[in-house]
Each structure stands twice: as structure tokens, then as C-alpha cells.
Design a protein around this motif. Structure first.
Motif, PDB file in Angstrom:
ATOM      1  N   LEU A 102       0.883  -1.169   0.000  1.00 39.12           N
ATOM      2  CA  LEU A 102       0.000   0.000   0.000  1.00 39.12           C
ATOM      3  C   LEU A 102       0.916   1.212   0.000  1.00 39.12           C
ATOM      4  CD1 LEU A 102      -2.602   1.586   0.242  1.00 39.12           C
ATOM      5  CD2 LEU A 102      -2.662   1.041   2.664  1.00 39.12           C
ATOM      6  N   ASN A 103       0.976   1.888  -1.145  1.00 39.08           N
ATOM      7  CA  ASN A 103       1.866   3.033  -1.288  1.00 39.08           C
ATOM      8  C   ASN A 103       1.037   4.312  -1.277  1.00 39.08           C
ATOM      9  OD1 ASN A 103       4.108   4.628  -1.751  1.00 39.08           O
ATOM     10  ND2 ASN A 103       4.312   4.069  -3.884  1.00 39.08           N
ATOM     11  N   ALA A 151      11.132  -9.068   0.681  1.00 35.84           N
ATOM     12  CA  ALA A 151      10.675  -7.691   0.491  1.00 35.84           C
ATOM     13  C   ALA A 151      11.880  -6.823   0.807  1.00 35.84           C
ATOM     14  CB  ALA A 151       9.508  -7.382   1.397  1.00 35.84           C
ATOM     15  N   TYR A 152      12.165  -5.885  -0.101  1.00 37.32           N
ATOM     16  CA  TYR A 152      13.317  -5.018   0.141  1.00 37.32           C
ATOM     17  C   TYR A 152      13.046  -3.614  -0.381  1.00 37.32           C
ATOM     18  CZ  TYR A 152      14.482  -6.196  -4.733  1.00 37.32           C
ATOM     19  OH  TYR A 152      14.423  -6.368  -6.091  1.00 37.32           O
ATOM     20  N   LEU A 153      13.825  -2.705   0.122  1.00 38.69           N
ATOM     21  CA  LEU A 153      13.697  -1.293  -0.193  1.00 38.69           C
ATOM     22  C   LEU A 153      14.822  -0.881  -1.121  1.00 38.69           C
ATOM     23  CD1 LEU A 153      11.969   1.128   0.785  1.00 38.69           C
ATOM     24  CD2 LEU A 153      13.677   1.477   2.568  1.00 38.69           C
ATOM     25  N   LEU A 184       9.743   9.407  -0.125  1.00 34.76           N
ATOM     26  CA  LEU A 184       8.975   9.309  -1.371  1.00 34.76           C
ATOM     27  C   LEU A 184       9.812   8.747  -2.508  1.00 34.76           C
ATOM     28  CD1 LEU A 184       7.031  12.688  -1.259  1.00 34.76           C
ATOM     29  CD2 LEU A 184       6.098  10.397  -0.924  1.00 34.76           C
ATOM     30  N   PHE A 185      11.131   8.811  -2.391  1.00 30.76           N
ATOM     31  CA  PHE A 185      12.024   8.368  -3.457  1.00 30.76           C
ATOM     32  C   PHE A 185      12.400   6.895  -3.340  1.00 30.76           C
ATOM     33  CE2 PHE A 185      12.722  12.894  -2.646  1.00 30.76           C
ATOM     34  CZ  PHE A 185      12.271  13.399  -3.851  1.00 30.76           C
ATOM     35  N   GLU A 186      12.051   6.269  -2.237  1.00 33.76           N
ATOM     36  CA  GLU A 186      12.360   4.853  -2.056  1.00 33.76           C
ATOM     37  C   GLU A 186      11.217   4.004  -2.606  1.00 33.76           C
ATOM     38  OE1 GLU A 186      15.045   4.587   1.891  1.00 33.76           O
ATOM     39  OE2 GLU A 186      13.056   5.428   2.191  1.00 33.76           O
ATOM     40  N   HIS A 187      11.556   2.801  -3.031  1.00 31.71           N
ATOM     41  CA  HIS A 187      10.571   1.901  -3.613  1.00 31.71           C
ATOM     42  C   HIS A 187      10.642   0.553  -2.906  1.00 31.71           C
ATOM     43  CE1 HIS A 187       7.812   0.485  -6.670  1.00 31.71           C
ATOM     44  NE2 HIS A 187       8.543  -0.603  -6.768  1.00 31.71           N
ATOM     45  N   ARG A 221       2.973   1.338   3.426  1.00 33.97           N
ATOM     46  CA  ARG A 221       3.808   2.545   3.464  1.00 33.97           C
ATOM     47  C   ARG A 221       2.942   3.705   3.905  1.00 33.97           C
ATOM     48  NH1 ARG A 221       7.154   3.443  -1.706  1.00 33.97           N
ATOM     49  NH2 ARG A 221       8.142   4.909  -0.307  1.00 33.97           N
ATOM     50  N   ASN A 222       3.554   4.717   4.420  1.00 35.62           N
ATOM     51  CA  ASN A 222       2.796   5.833   4.985  1.00 35.62           C
ATOM     52  C   ASN A 222       2.818   7.069   4.076  1.00 35.62           C
ATOM     53  OD1 ASN A 222       2.152   4.326   7.308  1.00 35.62           O
ATOM     54  ND2 ASN A 222       4.171   4.757   8.147  1.00 35.62           N
ATOM     55  N   HIS A 223       2.559   6.863   2.767  1.00 35.91           N
ATOM     56  CA  HIS A 223       2.556   7.973   1.812  1.00 35.91           C
ATOM     57  C   HIS A 223       1.250   8.015   1.037  1.00 35.91           C
ATOM     58  CE1 HIS A 223       6.753   8.600   2.561  1.00 35.91           C
ATOM     59  NE2 HIS A 223       7.050   7.382   2.178  1.00 35.91           N
TER      60      HIS A 223
END
Length: 167
Positions: A100-101, A164-166, A149-152, A129-131
Motif C-alpha cells: 500500500l503506497n 521484500a526489500y527497499l 517518497l524516493f524509495e521503492h 507505506r505511509n505515503h
């Protein structure tokens, strides 16, 4: 110097989160005889299949799997489901996605199912995610994560080991 992945969840942790989400879904639907598990195509659908398998191990609820196809780039385009509307009318539904982005995919998925009367509607994600741009929340989540905001967030559920990775 090679960069390494910033692992959020390991294979074992993902399996544990899937079991925990299945138990939470069961607790919210303990009096139901039937439940529709709707997974948003690709990773959401793979997650839905895994949650369904865990639910069938711990409960007697008849779980029906539904594939939900949403164009994530243009979520206002028509949404397709593997079930007809009459197959989920007056039933309890859990809509599942991997991450959830912004909330756009989940909110358009929710909107699609609200065209018919439902008993209950819940959402589940592996990574929250909290965005969010939209007022949508996950009722069941594996992990909540504050990121820039720039991380995926990448989730691999198609082959083992799951991860799961960032980035």
C-alpha cells in the motif's frame, strides 16, 4: 563497492506475516461460511493465494479466490475480476495487494466492489507505506513502514526465497 539490498522482510518473516494475516482474517469472519479473497493481479494475487491456503488450514470457511486486474498506471480504466458480480454479491470480501503506497490501486479496487451490496469489506497488504494520497487503510497488514517518497518497496512472491526489500 557493490550496493546491497535493504531487506525489509525475509522469506521466513513473510511466511509468518501471511499466517498472521490469515488468522486475523479468520477472527473477523469466524461466523462466515464463505469468504471471497480478491487479490490484485501479480503480487497481490500471489499473496491472496498464499493467504487463502493458510485460511483453509485453520478454518472451515469456504474461500473463493478472485483475481482483480487493475491498470496501476491508469486505475480509472475498467477493472476486471475473475468472478461475476453475482458471485460476490452479499458476501464478505478481503481485497489484497502486496504494497500500500499511495492508495490509488486499493481505493479503485474498493470502488469496483462497492457496485453491489456486500456483507463486509476488508483490505490486507503485506507492506503498508505511509505515503497515501487517498483516505484508504489496510485492515490487515504484515508490516508498516515509513520511507521517503524516493524509495521503492519490492516484493518477490513468485519464487522462493520470498523477500521484500527497499531500494
Amino acid at each position: 563497492m557493490a550496493l546491497t539490498k535493504n531487506t525489509i522482510l525475509s522469506h521466513k518473516e513473510i511466511e509468518h506475516k501471511i499466517k498472521r494475516i490469515a488468522y486475523q482474517i479468520y477472527e473477523c469472519n469466524v461466523d462466515e461460511t464463505e469468504l471471497v479473497i480478491a487479490g490484485i493481479e501479480n503480487n497481490g494475487y500471489l499473496l491472496a493465494k498464499k493467504i487463502k491456503a493458510n485460511l483453509e488450514k485453520i478454518s472451515t470457511i469456504k474461500c473463493t479466490l478472485c483475481k482483480v486486474t487493475i491498470n496501476k498506471g491508469q486505475p480509472t480504466l475498467p477493472i476486471l475480476t475473475s468472478l461475476k458480480k453475482e458471485d460476490y454479491t452479499n458476501k464478505s470480501i478481503v481485497l489484497i495487494d502486496d504494497v500500500l503506497n499511495s492508495g490509488s490501486t486499493l481505493i479503485y479496487g474498493i470502488k469496483h466492489f462497492l457496485d453491489v451490496p456486500l456483507k463486509q469489506f476488508k483490505t490486507a497488504v503485506l507492506v503498508n507505506r505511509n505515503h497515501k494520497k487517498y483516505p484508504v487503510k489496510a485492515d490487515f497488514k504484515g508490516i508498516s513502514l515509513s520511507t521517503s517518497l524516493f524509495e521503492h518497496v519490492h516484493v518477490n512472491l513468485s519464487k522462493q526465497p520470498y523477500e521484500a526489500y527497499l531500494d
